[in-house]
Design a protein around this motif. Structure first.
Motif, mmCIF file in Angstrom:
data_model
loop_
_atom_site.group_PDB
_atom_site.id
_atom_site.type_symbol
_atom_site.label_atom_id
_atom_site.label_comp_id
_atom_site.label_asym_id
_atom_site.label_seq_id
_atom_site.Cartn_x
_atom_site.Cartn_y
_atom_site.Cartn_z
ATOM 1 N N ILE A 111 39.325 6.245 -15.976
ATOM 2 C CA ILE A 111 39.204 5.657 -17.309
ATOM 3 C C ILE A 111 40.565 5.406 -17.941
ATOM 4 O O ILE A 111 40.875 4.289 -18.374
ATOM 5 N N THR A 112 41.394 6.432 -17.989
ATOM 6 C CA THR A 112 42.652 6.321 -18.724
ATOM 7 C C THR A 112 43.696 5.481 -18.002
ATOM 8 O O THR A 112 44.269 4.555 -18.560
ATOM 9 N N TYR A 113 43.965 5.822 -16.740
ATOM 10 C CA TYR A 113 45.068 5.189 -16.036
ATOM 11 C C TYR A 113 44.677 3.861 -15.399
ATOM 12 O O TYR A 113 45.465 2.909 -15.413
ATOM 13 N N LEU A 114 43.486 3.810 -14.846
ATOM 14 C CA LEU A 114 43.084 2.621 -14.090
ATOM 15 C C LEU A 114 42.298 1.630 -14.934
ATOM 16 O O LEU A 114 41.963 0.545 -14.462
ATOM 17 N N GLY A 115 41.994 1.989 -16.163
ATOM 18 C CA GLY A 115 41.475 1.026 -17.124
ATOM 19 C C GLY A 115 40.014 0.678 -17.024
ATOM 20 O O GLY A 115 39.579 -0.312 -17.609
ATOM 21 N N HIS A 116 39.223 1.482 -16.317
ATOM 22 C CA HIS A 116 37.787 1.198 -16.227
ATOM 23 C C HIS A 116 37.072 1.757 -17.451
ATOM 24 O O HIS A 116 37.514 2.728 -18.058
ATOM 25 N N THR A 117 35.959 1.150 -17.796
ATOM 26 C CA THR A 117 35.217 1.595 -18.974
ATOM 27 C C THR A 117 33.974 2.395 -18.618
ATOM 28 O O THR A 117 33.472 3.158 -19.442
ATOM 29 N N GLU A 118 33.458 2.221 -17.402
ATOM 30 C CA GLU A 118 32.241 2.907 -17.003
ATOM 31 C C GLU A 118 32.552 3.922 -15.907
ATOM 32 O O GLU A 118 33.066 3.563 -14.850
ATOM 33 N N PRO A 119 32.240 5.212 -16.136
ATOM 34 C CA PRO A 119 32.452 6.209 -15.088
ATOM 35 C C PRO A 119 31.447 6.041 -13.961
ATOM 36 O O PRO A 119 30.397 5.417 -14.139
ATOM 37 N N ILE A 120 31.779 6.588 -12.809
ATOM 38 C CA ILE A 120 30.866 6.609 -11.664
ATOM 39 C C ILE A 120 30.179 7.966 -11.661
ATOM 40 O O ILE A 120 30.840 8.999 -11.671
ATOM 41 N N LYS A 121 28.857 7.957 -11.669
ATOM 42 C CA LYS A 121 28.101 9.195 -11.875
ATOM 43 C C LYS A 121 28.280 10.207 -10.746
ATOM 44 O O LYS A 121 28.384 11.397 -10.987
ATOM 45 N N ASP A 122 28.291 9.734 -9.499
ATOM 46 C CA ASP A 122 28.422 10.645 -8.378
ATOM 47 C C ASP A 122 29.868 11.138 -8.274
ATOM 48 O O ASP A 122 30.796 10.329 -8.147
ATOM 49 N N PRO A 123 30.106 12.455 -8.302
ATOM 50 C CA PRO A 123 31.475 12.973 -8.298
ATOM 51 C C PRO A 123 32.294 12.542 -7.078
ATOM 52 O O PRO A 123 33.471 12.201 -7.209
ATOM 53 N N GLN A 124 31.670 12.567 -5.880
ATOM 54 C CA GLN A 124 32.411 12.196 -4.685
ATOM 55 C C GLN A 124 32.738 10.714 -4.680
ATOM 56 O O GLN A 124 33.851 10.309 -4.291
ATOM 57 N N GLU A 125 31.804 9.889 -5.125
ATOM 58 C CA GLU A 125 32.065 8.448 -5.214
ATOM 59 C C GLU A 125 33.140 8.152 -6.254
ATOM 60 O O GLU A 125 33.954 7.235 -6.065
ATOM 61 N N GLN A 126 33.143 8.930 -7.344
ATOM 62 C CA GLN A 126 34.177 8.751 -8.364
ATOM 63 C C GLN A 126 35.558 9.061 -7.777
ATOM 64 O O GLN A 126 36.518 8.312 -7.975
ATOM 65 N N TRP A 127 35.635 10.177 -7.045
ATOM 66 C CA TRP A 127 36.909 10.525 -6.414
ATOM 67 C C TRP A 127 37.343 9.448 -5.424
ATOM 68 O O TRP A 127 38.514 9.057 -5.397
ATOM 69 N N GLN A 128 36.420 8.971 -4.603
ATOM 70 C CA GLN A 128 36.762 7.976 -3.589
ATOM 71 C C GLN A 128 37.290 6.699 -4.223
ATOM 72 O O GLN A 128 38.266 6.108 -3.735
ATOM 73 N N ALA A 129 36.662 6.283 -5.320
ATOM 74 C CA ALA A 129 37.104 5.059 -5.998
ATOM 75 C C ALA A 129 38.515 5.219 -6.554
ATOM 76 O O ALA A 129 39.352 4.312 -6.446
#
Length: 325
Positions: A111-129
């Motif tokens: 959110i902060t550094y990469l500028g996305h507005t919508e989080p990814i719900k799955d923790p592992q998928e969020q980390w991978q992205a």
């Protein structure tokens, strides 16, 4: 703590200013006489000169010290530049190569550094992205811990005996029913971030006038909520040891607004390319870090007054990762 508010371009400029203001030319060598335990055998970092950093709150300092002690046990000489003010300054230190590693949070990066507005719900998928996108910024993310240091609001049990609040939706309903009942204590960074107060109030329809929101240092928030009663609810971090020690009731994020903030090592890519053993040192540590562990370690600093470095060292020794020299 850690989170959002600035797009990448502004972040880079602000980060550069923070680096200068934080005095990143300084730092203290780690002088601990530690040796390998279950990690660092054969001293794979012998001859390496590495720099660690962190943000300026207890948990992140503890995690940063863990990295430094792991490097030291593996034979490296380590310069300690932990405790940098703000999220962006610490990230910029690693991104620029002025530091080699820190623990960062997946939601903060997304959110902060990469500028996305919508989080990814799955923790592992969020980390991978985050991992995939940050490679182009010269940063390598190692596998995440299950430690999830996310936001919420909390209330003292004494005050909640009157209101019986359980969720953030309950808070929104109370603010609508009795506008004068809800007062908030929050830190400055949370007050301005889209993954903080502005986004939360929008997502939950919380209509709280600015006159009923007080901004202050994060540590003072807990005191205000617990003792003085000047704020009905306060911003808290879910891994904070003071929640348990003060018997605060944490509101459930029933709409799932807040992102996952799993802690994971963020490493200067050139450093891990030169010293690939870094991954083998830090991955086992991350695998042991949970939200419950973080609450316990944070309480040792924020409640018991212990030094973050000592807390990190004691835990690493207890878990068998390193040994006293």
């Amino acid at each position: 703590m850690r989170r959002r508010g600035l797009r990448t371009g502004l972040a880079a400029l602000t980060g550069a200013a923070l680096l200068a203001s934080c005095g990143l030319t300084s730092g203290s060598p780690l002088v601990d006489n530690v040796k390998p335990g279950s990690i660092g055998r054969g001293e794979p970092l012998k001859g390496a000169h590495l720099v660690i950093t962190s943000k300026n709150f207890s948990e992140n300092i503890i995690l940063g010290e863990m990295i430094g002690l792991a490097f030291k046990a593996a034979g490296a000489s380590v310069l300690d530049r932990t405790n940098i003010t703000g999220s962006i300054g610490a990230r910029e230190a690693v991104k620029s190569g002025q530091a080699d590693a820190m623990y960062e949070y997946t939601g903060t990066a997304w959110i902060t550094y990469l500028g996305h507005t919508e989080p990814i719900k799955d923790p592992q998928e969020q980390w991978q992205a985050v991992h995939d996108e940050d490679l182009k910024h010269g940063l390598t993310w190692l596998p995440p811990s299950t430690l999830d240091n996310t936001y919420s609001l909390a209330i003292s049990q004494r005050n909640n005996a009157k209101y019986h609040l359980k969720t953030l939706s309950d808070v929104a309903a109370l603010a609508k029913k009795d506008p004068k009942a809800v007062t908030l204590c929050v830190e400055n960074e949370f007050a301005s971030r889209q993954d903080g107060l502005p986004g939360m109030t929008k997502a939950y329809g919380m209509d709280i006038p600015s006159s009923r929101i007080q901004k202050m240092d994060a540590g003072i928030v807990y005191t205000q909520v617990n003792k003085s009663g000047s704020c009905l609810l306060g911003e808290v971090y879910t891994t904070d040891g003071r929640i348990k020690s003060m018997n605060l009731t944490v509101m459930e994020d029933d709409k799932g607004f807040f992102p996952n903030y799993n802690a994971a090592p963020s490493v200067y890519s050139k450093a891990i390319k030169k010293y690939p053993a870094i991954a083998g040192l830090l991955n086992p540590i991350s695998a042991k870090l949970t939200t419950a562990v973080a609450q316990e370690l944070n309480a040792k600093v924020d409640v018991d007054g212990q030094d973050p470095h000592d807390v990190a060292k004691d835990w690493l020794i207890k878990e068998g990762f390193i040994k006293e020299g």
